[in-house]
Design a protein around this motif. Sequence first.
Motif: not given
Length: 476
Positions: A122-143
């Motif tokens: 739900e967080v990733v979906d919100e970023i993709l929908a409302k914060y489109r100025h974010v360029d990169l999204i990754f999690g805890t497992h693939n730093i």
Amino acid sequence: MNRINILDSQNFTNQEYYVDLIKAENDRFETLTGKKKSYLITTFGCQMNEHDSENLSGIMQDMGYIEADSQEEADIIVYNTCAVRENAEDRFFGNIGALKNLKKQNPDKILATCGCMMQQDEVVDEILAKYRHVDLIFGTHNIYKFPELLYTYISQEDKKTVSDVWKIDGDVIEGLPSIRRYDFKSFVNIMYGCNNFCTYCIVPYTRGRERSRLPKDIIKEIELLAKSGVKEITLLGQNVNSYGNNFEEKYTFPMLLKDIDKIDGIQRVRFMTSHPKDISIELIDSFVELNKLCESLHLPVQSGSNSILQKMNRNYTRQDYLKKIEAIKSKVPDIALTTDIIVGFPGETDQDFKDTLDLVKQVEYDLAFTFLYSPRPGTKAAVMTDQVPEEVKKERFNQLLETVNEIAARKNKAYLGKIEEVLVEGLSKNNDQILSGRNRKNKLINFAGDKSKIGQIVNVKITATKSFSLDGVEVD
């Protein structure tokens, strides 16, 4: 010994192709402009996140970036997020929203988000929908894949958001570069993930199941830290008492502590966090038998009520906890004990809260980290129907805080006139003429001194005490 899902430095070596590509581009930029590209990382949450940010800093500097002083000058801004408290999430969304204008002013600026929050759909979906100025999204497992993700983004012509979040438990990656915050003390991860599923906690869903690092890899890392001048290490894990449970051959956390105690150069060893249900007599004995293990223990109780502990799925009772505290104090009478306490968990009654207050008075913690319960989406507690009203939570919280502070102030008075060994960490936040550091029991101690003492262990005589710190003067 079973090496389940364990990777070595070859895994990061596979990323070196992208590291080299980006570094070459950054070197060309410096040749043309006379300036180095820069980065800035903002970290929310626990020591695990802090250490992840240290790894990200190491990767950034391998790619030719330097650390920036401000978001305005940074070419890459990274937010490493925490999902444990609602307040941390609110701060993240507030901060990332404020960066929209910065991105509009400089479209070439790269904005990245990572960490525990990104493991929630739900967080990733919100970023993709409302914060489109974010360029990169990754999690805890693939730093460790950050170079590849960054190159994927910058090589695009249309610059679409690159999102790569893994829903598996993740691998134990060895060989990542790291830029440590201090030269003289360091965090060392010994395991990742959690198997406990406390009903209020999102960590098992964001960090995955427990995976222990191999002893030889931990020992090697600490030996290298010792050779570089590190005097104090803090071993990190969501539940260090479970360390080694996934090994075929028996190798426990106390066994690891014993091996670390033999490493030349390291003078102090700390660890966190320790789950009460798993603390063993062997671990308690370690405080007596090992010279380098500091006499401080963080043992989160969360509540003093059996009914609330059961609803929290903590798997111990109030009586169990107090018996372990008694066993600890019988062997290490002057140990400094700290804890975490949640106020206002669903269904908490006045009597439940009184039970918590009573336990705090019995144990007499040196410090307690107290939190108002906030529902975390995706946890069992979030859908419990008997939520406690906010005004009741706040009233109980203030009462608990008053009790905790009174005990802490009284215990600190016992240090008056004593001489304490202090590892000097830096300048006081409030006065650049005052040095600040900690003794073996993790007490914050402030005293006048020269900056040259930072990173050294010095003797300080305590001249004044406060609830959460001590003042003193340096002595020979």
